[in-house]
Structures are given as structure tokens and as C-alpha cells.
Design an enzyme around this catalytic site. Structure first.
Site, PDB file in Angstrom:
ATOM      1  N   LYS A  42      10.238 -37.975  -1.110  1.00 37.02           N
ATOM      2  CA  LYS A  42       8.814 -37.595  -1.170  1.00 37.02           C
ATOM      3  C   LYS A  42       8.355 -37.483  -2.621  1.00 37.02           C
ATOM      4  O   LYS A  42       7.283 -37.970  -3.001  1.00 37.02           O
ATOM      5  CB  LYS A  42       8.593 -36.279  -0.406  1.00 37.02           C
ATOM      6  CG  LYS A  42       8.757 -36.456   1.102  1.00 37.02           C
ATOM      7  CD  LYS A  42       8.753 -35.142   1.889  1.00 37.02           C
ATOM      8  CE  LYS A  42       9.087 -35.436   3.357  1.00 37.02           C
ATOM      9  NZ  LYS A  42       9.021 -34.293   4.251  1.00 37.02           N
ATOM     10  N   GLN A  73       9.977 -28.135   3.552  1.00 41.21           N
ATOM     11  CA  GLN A  73      10.864 -29.046   4.266  1.00 41.21           C
ATOM     12  C   GLN A  73      11.511 -28.319   5.459  1.00 41.21           C
ATOM     13  O   GLN A  73      12.043 -27.228   5.327  1.00 41.21           O
ATOM     14  CB  GLN A  73      11.937 -29.587   3.298  1.00 41.21           C
ATOM     15  CG  GLN A  73      12.825 -30.654   3.900  1.00 41.21           C
ATOM     16  CD  GLN A  73      12.066 -31.924   4.297  1.00 41.21           C
ATOM     17  OE1 GLN A  73      11.040 -32.273   3.709  1.00 41.21           O
ATOM     18  NE2 GLN A  73      12.551 -32.608   5.313  1.00 41.21           N
ATOM     19  N   ASP A  85       0.891 -31.390   5.261  1.00 40.43           N
ATOM     20  CA  ASP A  85       1.992 -31.776   6.149  1.00 40.43           C
ATOM     21  C   ASP A  85       1.615 -31.494   7.616  1.00 40.43           C
ATOM     22  O   ASP A  85       2.380 -31.815   8.534  1.00 40.43           O
ATOM     23  CB  ASP A  85       3.231 -30.965   5.735  1.00 40.43           C
ATOM     24  CG  ASP A  85       4.536 -31.507   6.253  1.00 40.43           C
ATOM     25  OD1 ASP A  85       4.640 -32.733   6.433  1.00 40.43           O
ATOM     26  OD2 ASP A  85       5.460 -30.704   6.474  1.00 40.43           O
TER      27      ASP A  85
HETATM   28  N1  LIG Z   1       8.034 -30.320   6.681  1.00 37.65           N
HETATM   29  C1  LIG Z   1       8.556 -31.413   7.263  1.00 37.65           C
HETATM   30  N2  LIG Z   1       9.858 -31.468   7.512  1.00 37.65           N
HETATM   31  C2  LIG Z   1      10.367 -32.569   8.115  1.00 37.65           C
HETATM   32  C3  LIG Z   1       9.544 -33.672   8.459  1.00 37.65           C
HETATM   33  C4  LIG Z   1       8.166 -33.567   8.188  1.00 37.65           C
HETATM   34  O1  LIG Z   1       7.366 -34.490   8.486  1.00 37.65           O
HETATM   35  N3  LIG Z   1       7.710 -32.429   7.582  1.00 37.65           N
HETATM   36  N4  LIG Z   1      10.091 -34.811   8.994  1.00 37.65           N
HETATM   37  C5  LIG Z   1      11.508 -34.939   9.164  1.00 37.65           C
HETATM   38  C6  LIG Z   1      12.254 -35.877   8.293  1.00 37.65           C
HETATM   39  N5  LIG Z   1      11.558 -36.615   7.259  1.00 37.65           N
HETATM   40  C7  LIG Z   1      10.788 -35.970   6.357  1.00 37.65           C
HETATM   41  O2  LIG Z   1      10.905 -34.863   6.007  1.00 37.65           O
HETATM   42  C8  LIG Z   1      11.812 -37.998   7.071  1.00 37.65           C
HETATM   43  C9  LIG Z   1      12.799 -38.651   7.767  1.00 37.65           C
HETATM   44  C10 LIG Z   1      13.078 -39.999   7.516  1.00 37.65           C
HETATM   45  C11 LIG Z   1      12.361 -40.678   6.556  1.00 37.65           C
HETATM   46  C12 LIG Z   1      12.638 -42.092   6.212  1.00 37.65           C
HETATM   47  O3  LIG Z   1      11.853 -42.722   5.535  1.00 37.65           O
HETATM   48  N6  LIG Z   1      13.761 -42.636   6.632  1.00 37.65           N
HETATM   49  C13 LIG Z   1      14.105 -43.980   6.267  1.00 37.65           C
HETATM   50  C14 LIG Z   1      15.584 -44.080   6.064  1.00 37.65           C
HETATM   51  C15 LIG Z   1      16.109 -43.099   5.084  1.00 37.65           C
HETATM   52  C16 LIG Z   1      16.678 -43.702   3.863  1.00 37.65           C
HETATM   53  O4  LIG Z   1      16.232 -44.767   3.429  1.00 37.65           O
HETATM   54  O5  LIG Z   1      17.593 -43.074   3.301  1.00 37.65           O
HETATM   55  C17 LIG Z   1      13.639 -44.948   7.352  1.00 37.65           C
HETATM   56  O6  LIG Z   1      13.493 -44.530   8.514  1.00 37.65           O
HETATM   57  O7  LIG Z   1      13.432 -46.099   7.009  1.00 37.65           O
HETATM   58  C18 LIG Z   1      11.357 -40.033   5.881  1.00 37.65           C
HETATM   59  C19 LIG Z   1      11.088 -38.701   6.136  1.00 37.65           C
HETATM   60  C20 LIG Z   1      12.285 -33.647   9.080  1.00 37.65           C
HETATM   61  N7  LIG Z   1      11.675 -32.630   8.367  1.00 37.65           N
END
Ligand SMILES: Nc1nc2c(c(=O)[nH]1)N[C@@H](CN(C=O)c1ccc(C(=O)N[C@@H](CCC(=O)O)C(=O)O)cc1)CN2
Length: 284
Positions: free
Chosen positions: A57, A101, A124
Site C-alpha cells: 500500500k 490493517q 478504507d
Molecule cells: N484494513 C484492511 N485490512 C485488510 C484488507 C483491507 O481491505 N483493509 N484486505 C485484506 C488483504 N489485503 C489488504 O490489506 C490485500 C490482499 C491481497 C492483495 C494483493 O494485491 N494480492 C496480490 C498478490 C500478493 C503479492 O503480489 O504478493 C494479488 O492478488 O495479485 C492486496 C491487498 C486483509 N486486510
């Protein structure tokens, strides 16, 4: 050999475009006000996945010309200490958006911590005020993953009105808001969860399926209705989704991959909403 017929919904490409648009908007905010939009990230403890997501992020913020400020707290932080830290960010005029987070440790009242985020800085989309606004179809910030899912469905011209949408999962920041957003677009929404009886038969009715259950490869292709649109919102360890991609892609018409589907859109929406928050707070 796979007999895949589904087309991919490319979240990486859509997120790139969204971040580019957001960067242009952020630059305009800075040009007009002399103030750079700022996201504060709050991380409690050292869960490796959470550390990675927060880093992603902050890196994306830097790419988009958004300033980020990071608060790192030990795993032993109490609810009161976390609420105090978030309240300070809520009162800081230099901060336009706040991200706590998820998840925080089990000894912390996460809801109380989320509610310490000032509504105008809830980029968020995790507070009750944001959830209520979304439920009533009023302007406000949406939870980022559901917001990203809707942007993907729109980008691929998926018709939602009158369609049967099934959401597997009912978490406060993913399944529940995803269902409400689909309902707001006139889909007929069914939520499934751990107590749902005969899950397969419900999933088989889905024209649009959102898998948000947090169990790797939980949904199998045999339960996908031929021609369905499949959105995999799973982010299990090892970058594995909730849908068994190979078998689901044989029946779906459109499907999101993991990685490269919903995940990148989660972060793109967070950035877009941060700049939107800055614009509003700066009176633009
Ligand atoms: N306060 C928050 N906490 C969490 C959220 C949220 O939206 N707000 N979401 C999830 C996890 N998350 C962000 O925090 C998240 C998960 C996965 C990805 C992502 O881009 N994944 C990639 C692969 C990862 C990589 O390249 O290493 C993909 O799917 O292509 C982004 C954000 C939990 N907590």
C-alpha cells in the site's frame, strides 16, 4: 489438459489504470492547494502477510504521488493505546486517510479501533458510518475489496440487474459489504456461510459468484453454473484463491485470477478514496 473457456478479468491492468488516474488527481490536488494527499497506515504486530500488504500500500502511494505516514505498534498494544493512536491521526489535519490493517490481535477490540477513524478519513470504508451510507446507497467510502470487485464487474460490462448473485462469506469488510453493493445494483443476493446447508446447490444457482470465505480452493468447478461470472476474493497464504481456478475456468464465462484479480484492485481503491478524501477535506 485444461479446456478453459472463461475470459480473465485482469485486475492488475485495471488497477494500473486506476492508479494512473489517481496519480493525476493527486497531482492536481497538490498543484491547486500546495498540500499532498496523505494516507496514514497503522500496523499492529508483525504478521508477515499484514507487513507485506502495508508495504504494498505504501509503495503504491509513493507511485501515485500520495504521501504516507506509518504507525507501527507492538503486538502487545492494548485497545486503549490503539484507539488513542488512531484518534491522534483522526485529529491530524495533515492526514487525509487512515488505514488500520486487519486483522489485529485477538485481545484487541478491532471494532472500537475502526470506530476511532474519523468518518471523513475512513478511506478504507471500515466504519459503521461508511457501512450504513453504503447500505443506503449514499455517497461515502466503500470497503476497498468490495469496491474493487464492483469496479472489475463494471469494467467488464457484467450486467447485475436481476441476476442471481451468491456471496460465500460474511465478514464485515468483505462478504457483507460485497453483497450490499450487489443488492444496490439490483442483483438478487444470497449470502452463504459456515452454517449454510447444501452450499453446493446454492452456489450452482449463481450467475455471479463472489468467493470470500478464506479457504484455499474451496469452490470447485463442478459447482459453477455454466457461463457464470466468478470473482475470487480469496487471499490465502501462497497467493491461493478461494476458487479452484482450473476447474472453475472450464465452466465460467469470466473469472478473476489469484494473483492478479481482486487483490490489486483493493489497493487501487484505497488510493483513489484517499485522494477523494483529500479533495473533500481541502474543499476542492
Ligand atoms: N484494513 C484492511 N485490512 C485488510 C484488507 C483491507 O481491505 N483493509 N484486505 C485484506 C488483504 N489485503 C489488504 O490489506 C490485500 C490482499 C491481497 C492483495 C494483493 O494485491 N494480492 C496480490 C498478490 C500478493 C503479492 O503480489 O504478493 C494479488 O492478488 O495479485 C492486496 C491487498 C486483509 N486486510
Amino acid at each position: 489438459m485444461s479446456t478453459s473457456t472463461a475470459a480473465l478479468m485482469d485486475g492488475t491492468a485495471l488497477a494500473r489504470r486506476t492508479v494512473e488516474e489517481t496519480a493525476a488527481r493527486a497531482a492536481e490536488v497538490t498543484r491547486r492547494t500546495g498540500v499532498t494527499p496523505c494516507l496514514a497506515t497503522v500496523l499492529v504486530g508483525e504478521d508477515p502477510a499484514s507487513v507485506t500488504y502495508v508495504k504494498m500500500k505504501r509503495n503504491r502511494c509513493a507511485q501515485a504521488g500520495i504521501r504516507s505516514q506509518h504507525v507501527e505498534l507492538p503486538a502487545t498494544t492494548t485497545t486503549e493505546e490503539l484507539v488513542a493512536a488512531i484518534t491522534a491521526l483522526s485529529l491530524d489535519p495533515e492526514v487525509h486517510g487512515i488505514l488500520l490493517q486487519h486483522p489485529v490481535g485477538p485481545h484487541i477490540d478491532e471494532r472500537a479501533a475502526f470506530e476511532a477513524i474519523a468518518p471523513e478519513k475512513d478511506v478504507d470504508g471500515v466504519t459503521m458510518a461508511s457501512f450504513a451510507a453504503m447500505g443506503f446507497g449514499l455517497p461515502g467510502f466503500v470497503s476497498c475489496t468490495p469496491g474493487g470487485i464492483m469496479r472489475l464487474l463494471d469494467a467488464y460490462d457484467v450486467e447485475l440487474s436481476g441476476k442471481r448473485a451468491v456471496v460465500v462469506g460474511r465478514s464485515a469488510i468483505l462478504g457483507k459489504p460485497a453483497g450490499l453493493l450487489l443488492l444496490g445494483r439490483d442483483a438478487t443476493v444470497t449470502y452463504c456461510h459456515s452454517r449454510t446447508r447444501d452450499l453446493s446447490s446454492v452456489v450452482r444457482e449463481a450467475d455471479v459468484l463472489v468467493a470470500a470465505v478464506g479457504r484455499p480452493n474451496f469452490i470447485k468447478g463442478e459447482d459453477i453454473k455454466p457461463g457464470a461470472v466468478v470473482v475470487d476474493a480469496g487471499y490465502n497464504p501462497g497467493n491461493v484463491g478461494d476458487v479452484d481456478f482450473a476447474s472453475a475456468a472450464e465452466r465460467a464465462s469470466l473469472i478473476t485470477p489469484v494473483p492478479g484479480g481482486v487483490g490489486p484492485m483493493t489497493i487501487a481503491v484505497l488510493l483513489a478514496q484517499t485522494v477523494e478524501g483529500a479533495e473533500r477535506q481541502l474543499g476542492l
